[in-house]
Scaffold this active site. Sequence first.
Site, PDB file in Angstrom:
ATOM      1  N   GLN A 101       3.603  33.628  37.726  1.00 20.99           N
ATOM      2  CA  GLN A 101       3.377  34.279  36.436  1.00 20.99           C
ATOM      3  C   GLN A 101       4.187  33.545  35.356  1.00 20.99           C
ATOM      4  OE1 GLN A 101       4.937  38.142  35.105  1.00 20.99           O
ATOM      5  NE2 GLN A 101       2.816  38.822  34.841  1.00 20.99           N
ATOM      6  N   TYR A 180       5.435  41.290  25.477  1.00 23.97           N
ATOM      7  CA  TYR A 180       6.105  39.991  25.372  1.00 23.97           C
ATOM      8  C   TYR A 180       5.334  39.074  24.412  1.00 23.97           C
ATOM      9  CZ  TYR A 180       8.993  41.903  29.020  1.00 23.97           C
ATOM     10  OH  TYR A 180       9.849  42.719  29.707  1.00 23.97           O
ATOM     11  N   ARG A 225      -2.871  38.483  32.511  1.00 27.90           N
ATOM     12  CA  ARG A 225      -2.447  39.884  32.579  1.00 27.90           C
ATOM     13  C   ARG A 225      -2.401  40.481  31.178  1.00 27.90           C
ATOM     14  NH1 ARG A 225       2.339  43.362  35.620  1.00 27.90           N
ATOM     15  NH2 ARG A 225       0.730  44.563  36.679  1.00 27.90           N
ATOM     16  N   ARG A 315       6.192  48.688  43.037  1.00 27.37           N
ATOM     17  CA  ARG A 315       7.392  49.334  43.591  1.00 27.37           C
ATOM     18  C   ARG A 315       7.305  49.646  45.084  1.00 27.37           C
ATOM     19  NH1 ARG A 315       7.361  53.071  38.377  1.00 27.37           N
ATOM     20  NH2 ARG A 315       5.160  52.583  38.750  1.00 27.37           N
TER      21      ARG A 315
HETATM   22  C1  LIG Z   1      11.546  45.911  38.822  1.00 26.39           C
HETATM   23  C2  LIG Z   1      10.243  45.625  38.127  1.00 26.39           C
HETATM   24  C3  LIG Z   1      10.051  44.379  37.545  1.00 26.39           C
HETATM   25  C4  LIG Z   1       8.833  44.080  36.916  1.00 26.39           C
HETATM   26  N1  LIG Z   1       8.644  42.820  36.405  1.00 26.39           N
HETATM   27  C5  LIG Z   1       7.429  42.465  35.947  1.00 26.39           C
HETATM   28  C6  LIG Z   1       7.141  41.108  35.625  1.00 26.39           C
HETATM   29  O1  LIG Z   1       7.948  40.209  35.831  1.00 26.39           O
HETATM   30  N2  LIG Z   1       5.919  40.836  35.106  1.00 26.39           N
HETATM   31  C7  LIG Z   1       4.977  41.803  34.908  1.00 26.39           C
HETATM   32  O2  LIG Z   1       3.886  41.503  34.423  1.00 26.39           O
HETATM   33  N3  LIG Z   1       5.203  43.094  35.260  1.00 26.39           N
HETATM   34  C8  LIG Z   1       6.389  43.440  35.799  1.00 26.39           C
HETATM   35  N4  LIG Z   1       6.586  44.721  36.243  1.00 26.39           N
HETATM   36  C9  LIG Z   1       5.466  45.678  36.254  1.00 26.39           C
HETATM   37  C10 LIG Z   1       4.738  45.647  37.609  1.00 26.39           C
HETATM   38  O3  LIG Z   1       4.043  44.419  37.783  1.00 26.39           O
HETATM   39  C11 LIG Z   1       3.710  46.798  37.746  1.00 26.39           C
HETATM   40  O4  LIG Z   1       2.818  46.738  36.659  1.00 26.39           O
HETATM   41  C12 LIG Z   1       4.392  48.161  37.769  1.00 26.39           C
HETATM   42  O5  LIG Z   1       5.493  48.174  38.667  1.00 26.39           O
HETATM   43  C13 LIG Z   1       3.396  49.259  38.177  1.00 26.39           C
HETATM   44  O6  LIG Z   1       2.925  49.093  39.491  1.00 26.39           O
HETATM   45  P1  LIG Z   1       3.485  50.034  40.708  1.00 26.39           P
HETATM   46  O7  LIG Z   1       3.236  51.453  40.274  1.00 26.39           O
HETATM   47  O8  LIG Z   1       2.668  49.648  41.898  1.00 26.39           O
HETATM   48  O9  LIG Z   1       4.943  49.755  40.848  1.00 26.39           O
HETATM   49  C14 LIG Z   1       7.801  45.054  36.854  1.00 26.39           C
HETATM   50  C15 LIG Z   1       8.017  46.301  37.430  1.00 26.39           C
HETATM   51  C16 LIG Z   1       9.201  46.591  38.075  1.00 26.39           C
HETATM   52  C17 LIG Z   1       9.373  47.933  38.750  1.00 26.39           C
END
Ligand SMILES: Cc1cc2nc3c(=O)[nH]c(=O)nc-3n(C[C@H](O)[C@H](O)[C@H](O)COP(=O)(O)O)c2cc1C
Length: 345
Positions: A101, A180, A225, A315
Site C-alpha cells: 500500500q 490522507y 483504496r 483487526r
Molecule cells: C491498527 C490499525 C492500522 C490501520 N492502518 C491502516 C493503513 O495503514 N492503511 C489503511 O488503508 N487502513 C488502515 N487501517 C484500517 C483497516 O485497513 C480497516 O479498514 C479497518 O481496520 C476496518 O476493518 P476491520 O473491521 O476488519 O478491522 C488500520 C486499522 C487498524 C486497526
Amino acid sequence: MKYAPLFEPYKLSEQLTLKNRIVMAPMNRSMADEEFLPTAAMMNYYAGRADTGLIISESLMISQNAQGYPNTPAIYLAEHVAGWRKITDKVHENDGKIFAQLWHTGRVSHPIYLAGQQPWAPSAVPLEGRVPRTDNLQYGIPKEMTEQEIKLIITEFANAAANAKEAGFDGVEIHAANGYLLDQFLHWDTNRRTDAWGGSEENMSRILFEVIDAVKQNITHVGVRLSPVAYLNLKHDERDILVSNYLLQRLNDCNLSYVHTGMFEDTYQAHLQGSVTQYIKSLYHGTIIACGGYNAESGSIAINQGDANLVAIGRPLIANPDYVEKIRTKKPLTVYDAEMLNQLI
Ligand SMILES: Cc1cc2nc3c(=O)[nH]c(=O)nc-3n(C[C@H](O)[C@H](O)[C@H](O)COP(=O)(O)O)c2cc1C
C-alpha cells in the site's frame, strides 16, 4: 458449508489467482525501525498470514515527506526495497500473495516528522486535533502545494511502485482513503484550489488519475483504496458525493486490479443509502474488496449477494494469526483488543 464463498479461488487477472477470498486489510503497526525499515518481527507477522488469499501491506511511505506517525515503514530507498524483499520472499515461500500500500499523509502530519517543515496539502486548511503518540502536540496549518510539488508527488508514487515491484510485491494499492493526501484532494473541505487541481469533480480527481497512470507505467497490478464518505480526518461536504460519483465511473476505464472500501465500519450510513461497498458497486464494475467490520458470516453474505468479490479483514487478523484456519475449521476466534497493538504476534 456456510463460509464456502470465502474459500473459492478468485482470478484477479490472467496472471494472478488468489487461493481464497479473504484479504488481509492494510494495517500500519508503526513498528519499523528508526530507518523506516521492516524488522524480522514484521517478516514473521506477514509470513504467518500468507494463508489469506491476498495480504495488503500496511501503508508504506513514498518519501520522507510522506510521514505522519512514528516508525511507519517506507519504500523510497534501496534499503527499504531490500528489507521488503525478505518479507515478500517469505510470503511467496508460504504460497501467499502480497501487495504494497503506497501512502502519503499530506496534512495529517506535523513538523516533528518533516525536519521542521510544514506538511503539504492541496490547500492551507488546518486539521484540528492532537497528534497521536505525542505529548499533546496539535496538528496545524499545512502548506498549499505548488503545481511543481503536485508533479513531484505523482513521480514519487510512480517511483515507489517501481520499488515495490523490485521488492517482489505482486502489485500495489494506492491509498486514496481515510483523509490522507490523495483523499484530501477528493474532498471540498480540504481542497479549495482554483487551479487545474480543484474546483470541480474532474479537477479534484485529476491527481488520482495521474498517480494511477504513472504507477501503471511501473507495475501491472494496481488497486485503489477509497473512502468516499469522508469520515476520517476530514469534514463532510454535500458536494463530495458528486466527486466520488464522477471518479468511480471513470475508474472503470483504468484497468485496475480492484477498488477497495476504506472504512472502519462499512455499514456507516451517514451520507449513503446502503453500505459504502454497495455504493461503490453501484458505479464501479470491476473487482471490489469490501472492508470494515466484517466477519466470516457477513463477508460470505457480501460475496454471495454480489456486493463484493473479496472481503478484507483487519483487526480479527491482528488477534488471530491463524484466522483463515480457524474460520475453515470453525474454531472460536480470539477477540481483538487494542492492547494487542503493542506487540506483533
Ligand atoms: C491498527 C490499525 C492500522 C490501520 N492502518 C491502516 C493503513 O495503514 N492503511 C489503511 O488503508 N487502513 C488502515 N487501517 C484500517 C483497516 O485497513 C480497516 O479498514 C479497518 O481496520 C476496518 O476493518 P476491520 O473491521 O476488519 O478491522 C488500520 C486499522 C487498524 C486497526
